[in-house]
Design a protein around this motif. Structure first.
Motif, mmCIF file in Angstrom:
data_model
loop_
_atom_site.group_PDB
_atom_site.id
_atom_site.type_symbol
_atom_site.label_atom_id
_atom_site.label_comp_id
_atom_site.label_asym_id
_atom_site.label_seq_id
_atom_site.Cartn_x
_atom_site.Cartn_y
_atom_site.Cartn_z
ATOM 1 N N ARG A 188 -60.175 70.909 45.276
ATOM 2 C CA ARG A 188 -61.595 70.679 45.006
ATOM 3 C C ARG A 188 -61.838 70.600 43.503
ATOM 4 O O ARG A 188 -61.334 71.434 42.740
ATOM 5 C CB ARG A 188 -62.430 71.823 45.594
ATOM 6 N N PHE A 189 -62.600 69.591 43.060
ATOM 7 C CA PHE A 189 -63.000 69.541 41.649
ATOM 8 C C PHE A 189 -64.511 69.712 41.542
ATOM 9 O O PHE A 189 -65.264 69.398 42.467
ATOM 10 C CB PHE A 189 -62.535 68.253 40.969
ATOM 11 N N ARG A 190 -64.946 70.214 40.420
ATOM 12 C CA ARG A 190 -66.350 70.565 40.242
ATOM 13 C C ARG A 190 -67.229 69.311 40.233
ATOM 14 O O ARG A 190 -66.866 68.272 39.688
ATOM 15 C CB ARG A 190 -66.555 71.363 38.953
ATOM 16 N N PHE A 191 -68.399 69.481 40.803
ATOM 17 C CA PHE A 191 -69.388 68.410 40.910
ATOM 18 C C PHE A 191 -69.757 67.878 39.531
ATOM 19 O O PHE A 191 -69.991 68.653 38.591
ATOM 20 C CB PHE A 191 -70.628 68.978 41.613
ATOM 21 N N GLU A 192 -69.773 66.560 39.395
ATOM 22 C CA GLU A 192 -70.159 65.877 38.156
ATOM 23 C C GLU A 192 -69.293 66.304 36.970
ATOM 24 O O GLU A 192 -69.777 66.366 35.839
ATOM 25 C CB GLU A 192 -71.647 66.107 37.840
ATOM 26 N N ASP A 193 -68.017 66.581 37.214
ATOM 27 C CA ASP A 193 -67.142 67.087 36.160
ATOM 28 C C ASP A 193 -65.819 66.314 36.140
ATOM 29 O O ASP A 193 -64.804 66.784 36.664
ATOM 30 C CB ASP A 193 -66.885 68.584 36.372
ATOM 31 N N PRO A 194 -65.791 65.123 35.525
ATOM 32 C CA PRO A 194 -64.541 64.355 35.467
ATOM 33 C C PRO A 194 -63.453 65.065 34.679
ATOM 34 O O PRO A 194 -62.265 64.846 34.940
ATOM 35 C CB PRO A 194 -64.963 63.039 34.808
ATOM 36 N N ASP A 195 -63.819 65.937 33.735
ATOM 37 C CA ASP A 195 -62.807 66.669 32.978
ATOM 38 C C ASP A 195 -62.029 67.625 33.875
ATOM 39 O O ASP A 195 -60.810 67.793 33.728
ATOM 40 C CB ASP A 195 -63.452 67.437 31.830
ATOM 41 N N HIS A 196 -62.730 68.268 34.807
ATOM 42 C CA HIS A 196 -62.036 69.163 35.729
ATOM 43 C C HIS A 196 -61.103 68.369 36.639
ATOM 44 O O HIS A 196 -59.978 68.804 36.931
ATOM 45 C CB HIS A 196 -63.041 69.955 36.568
ATOM 46 N N LEU A 197 -61.553 67.207 37.094
ATOM 47 C CA LEU A 197 -60.674 66.342 37.884
ATOM 48 C C LEU A 197 -59.442 65.962 37.073
ATOM 49 O O LEU A 197 -58.311 65.972 37.590
ATOM 50 C CB LEU A 197 -61.430 65.085 38.327
ATOM 51 N N ASP A 198 -59.638 65.643 35.817
ATOM 52 C CA ASP A 198 -58.521 65.282 34.944
ATOM 53 C C ASP A 198 -57.505 66.430 34.853
ATOM 54 O O ASP A 198 -56.287 66.212 34.929
ATOM 55 C CB ASP A 198 -59.057 64.932 33.558
ATOM 56 N N GLN A 199 -58.005 67.655 34.721
ATOM 57 C CA GLN A 199 -57.113 68.817 34.651
ATOM 58 C C GLN A 199 -56.295 68.964 35.930
ATOM 59 O O GLN A 199 -55.082 69.221 35.881
ATOM 60 C CB GLN A 199 -57.929 70.086 34.414
ATOM 61 N N LEU A 200 -56.942 68.811 37.077
ATOM 62 C CA LEU A 200 -56.241 68.969 38.353
ATOM 63 C C LEU A 200 -55.202 67.871 38.559
ATOM 64 O O LEU A 200 -54.081 68.141 39.009
ATOM 65 C CB LEU A 200 -57.244 68.966 39.507
ATOM 66 N N LEU A 201 -55.555 66.645 38.217
ATOM 67 C CA LEU A 201 -54.616 65.539 38.380
ATOM 68 C C LEU A 201 -53.432 65.682 37.431
ATOM 69 O O LEU A 201 -52.292 65.358 37.790
ATOM 70 C CB LEU A 201 -55.331 64.209 38.149
ATOM 71 N N ARG A 202 -53.693 66.165 36.225
ATOM 72 C CA ARG A 202 -52.618 66.328 35.254
ATOM 73 C C ARG A 202 -51.592 67.355 35.743
ATOM 74 O O ARG A 202 -50.391 67.238 35.468
ATOM 75 C CB ARG A 202 -53.200 66.752 33.904
ATOM 76 N N ARG A 227 -67.796 55.320 35.828
ATOM 77 C CA ARG A 227 -66.813 54.812 34.859
ATOM 78 C C ARG A 227 -65.876 55.927 34.394
ATOM 79 O O ARG A 227 -64.661 55.731 34.268
ATOM 80 C CB ARG A 227 -67.525 54.181 33.665
ATOM 81 N N ALA A 228 -66.433 57.118 34.178
ATOM 82 C CA ALA A 228 -65.605 58.241 33.736
ATOM 83 C C ALA A 228 -64.632 58.668 34.829
ATOM 84 O O ALA A 228 -63.442 58.906 34.575
ATOM 85 C CB ALA A 228 -66.487 59.417 33.322
ATOM 86 N N PHE A 229 -65.124 58.763 36.066
ATOM 87 C CA PHE A 229 -64.247 59.168 37.161
ATOM 88 C C PHE A 229 -63.177 58.111 37.438
ATOM 89 O O PHE A 229 -62.018 58.441 37.716
ATOM 90 C CB PHE A 229 -65.069 59.441 38.419
ATOM 91 N N ALA A 230 -63.559 56.836 37.361
ATOM 92 C CA ALA A 230 -62.581 55.772 37.585
ATOM 93 C C ALA A 230 -61.496 55.793 36.513
ATOM 94 O O ALA A 230 -60.308 55.586 36.806
ATOM 95 C CB ALA A 230 -63.283 54.415 37.607
ATOM 96 N N ALA A 231 -61.895 56.046 35.273
ATOM 97 C CA ALA A 231 -60.912 56.101 34.186
ATOM 98 C C ALA A 231 -59.922 57.238 34.404
ATOM 99 O O ALA A 231 -58.705 57.073 34.201
ATOM 100 C CB ALA A 231 -61.623 56.269 32.845
ATOM 101 N N VAL A 232 -60.418 58.397 34.838
ATOM 102 C CA VAL A 232 -59.536 59.535 35.107
ATOM 103 C C VAL A 232 -58.583 59.209 36.251
ATOM 104 O O VAL A 232 -57.369 59.459 36.169
ATOM 105 C CB VAL A 232 -60.363 60.795 35.430
ATOM 106 N N ALA A 233 -59.119 58.653 37.334
ATOM 107 C CA ALA A 233 -58.273 58.333 38.483
ATOM 108 C C ALA A 233 -57.178 57.336 38.110
ATOM 109 O O ALA A 233 -56.004 57.520 38.456
ATOM 110 C CB ALA A 233 -59.136 57.784 39.620
#
Length: 453
Positions: A188-202, A227-233
């Protein structure tokens, strides 16, 4: 889509304080335990507040006996309807309604083949026009978004790892649970938080990665920073899966001369964000803006071909009724000719309500101007009284009660449509003014709803 989101599952345990249960449910719970069915006690504890509200509140589980435009009759009372998701008013559009009989004459009410056995050519026409509208490589239509989540998420995830928005819609969550039962892991990644998604994916070693999230949120009315979430993915080789049930038909591609901030053509959050479909799968539905029972997935052709032999709704489910297929096609025509004018009306109606809340100093999480306006209460225990007040004033809304939402977010959701009249908006604003005077609504300095703690 309903207000029920993943947060309800996160809070599915019994209340810490038994006093939170109603006296009626407190009395009933021991009897259920003596019957030897403790799972009933668990769910009575979990949904006790909601069950009691449903049993006795006029705006829960109501029977609507008649409609006249956006006015609805419940018993002998007429109310202005602000609980409908028919954002563009296509359900009442005479041109769309009049298109149906010719399709019924040609196809009957319901050619009951599964799509694997035989698809009426109407399906092909819808998919071609949808692909053109969205600007995607291909598209597949199936009966509902729930069907799609339950069948497509497990296929795309395989035995890899799903990264799930912590506030994703309940149906996305359920699709992820199906995938988990078949071997996928879920983070699970935090709502509206692409940085947290980036940390989990890394930190993830699994090479198969699927990110699942909402487009326009069904409670806040806000679109994500796609755009931010797509860039992280893309940076981490993940596929981004977006459910834009509430954005499709309302927001779309943008230009300098747009008639309003919603953009043009209503071709969904991907085009609104100026994104491409590279490594993005878009899911949406026609049941809201287009008022038709049908849903779609915009995806590469190779994914579409896979779904035709592996997705249970394509293999086994009956089709949508012919009337729904007809209204989708007619809706495309209306959308192309005058959809942007309709969206401008919808924008103006919504702006009036948001301006009124701002003038009254009342909090709403809506910062987008889109036609989903959540109004949280100062005291969650007032949900029954506030709902009855609105009902008595002739205003029908969606009640967001615990445990559908956390207690801090209990309130009501106003959904505007282009078919609502100025007089109905006046009625709503008058009721909001009275509630503000009664100090029932959260003040504007309250924390933004929907953000993870």
């Amino acid at each position: 889509m309903t207000a029920f989101r993943v947060v309800a599952l996160k809070r599915a345990g019994p209340p810490a304080d038994r006093a939170a249960m109603s006296p009626r449910l407190q009395a009933e719970a021991p009897a259920a335990k003596r019957s030897g069915r403790p799972w009933i006690d668990h769910w009575l504890d979990t949904v006790g507040d909601l069950a009691e509200l449903k049993a006795r509140h006029p705006m829960m589980d109501a029977v609507i006996e008649e409609v006249d435009g956006r006015m609805i009759r419940i018993g002998d009372r007429w109310l202005a309807d602000f609980a409908s998701c028919n954002y563009l008013g296509f359900d009442l559009d005479r041109e769309i309604i009049d298109s149906v009989p010719a399709y019924l004459d040609a196809w009957g009410t319901h050619p009951s083949w599964s799509r694997l056995l035989g698809s009426p050519v109407i399906y092909e026409e819808i998919e071609e026009r949808l692909t053109d509208l969205l600007g995607s490589e291909d598209a597949l239509v199936l009966p509902t978004i729930t069907h799609i989540h339950m069948s497509v998420i497990p296929l795309l995830a395989a035995s890899g790892t799903i990264f799930l928005d912590a506030r994703a819609h309940k149906t996305i969550y359920d699709g992820c649970q199906v995938a988990r039962s078949r071997g996928a892991a879920v983070r699970r990644f935090r709502f509206e938080d692409p940085d947290h998604l980036d940390q989990l994916l890394r930190a993830e070693r699994d090479p198969t990665r699927l990110v699942c999230m909402d487009g326009v949120n069904s409670m806040t009315g806000n679109a994500p920073d796609l755009r931010a979430f797509a860039a992280v993915a893309r940076r981490h080789g993940a596929l981004l899966y977006v459910d834009d049930a509430h954005g499709f038909g309302v927001i779309g591609e943008r230009a300098d001369d747009d008639p309003c901030s919603y953009g043009r053509r209503g071709n969904s959050v991907v085009r609104h964000a100026g994104e491409t479909y590279d490594d993005i799968v878009l899911v949406g539905g026609f049941s809201k803006a287009y008022s038709s029972l049908l849903a779609f997935i915009a995806c590469p052709t190779e994914v579409k071909d896979l779904l035709k032999v592996a997705a249970p709704p394509y293999l086994y489910s009956g089709p949508s009724p012919v009337a729904s297929l007809a209204t989708v096609l007619a809706g495309f025509d209306v959308n192309e000719r005058r959809g942007d004018e309709v969206r401008a009306v919808l924008h103006a109606r919504t702006a009036r309500v948001l301006d009124a809340l701002d003038r009254l100093g009342v909090h709403t999480p809506n910062r987008s101007g889109l036609p989903i306006v959540e109004v949280p209460l100062r005291d969650h225990r007032r949900i029954d009284a506030v709902g009855r007040f609105l009902f008595e004033r002739g205003v029908y809304v969606t009640l967001a009660a615990y445990p559908l939402v956390p207690k801090a977010e209990v309130g009501f959701r106003v959904q505007l449509t282009a078919a609502n009249t100025d007089e109905e908006i006046d009625l709503l604003i008058g009721a909001l003014e009275e509630l503000a005077e009664r100090d029932d609504l959260q003040p504007a300095h309250a924390p933004v709803l929907g953000r993870a703690a």
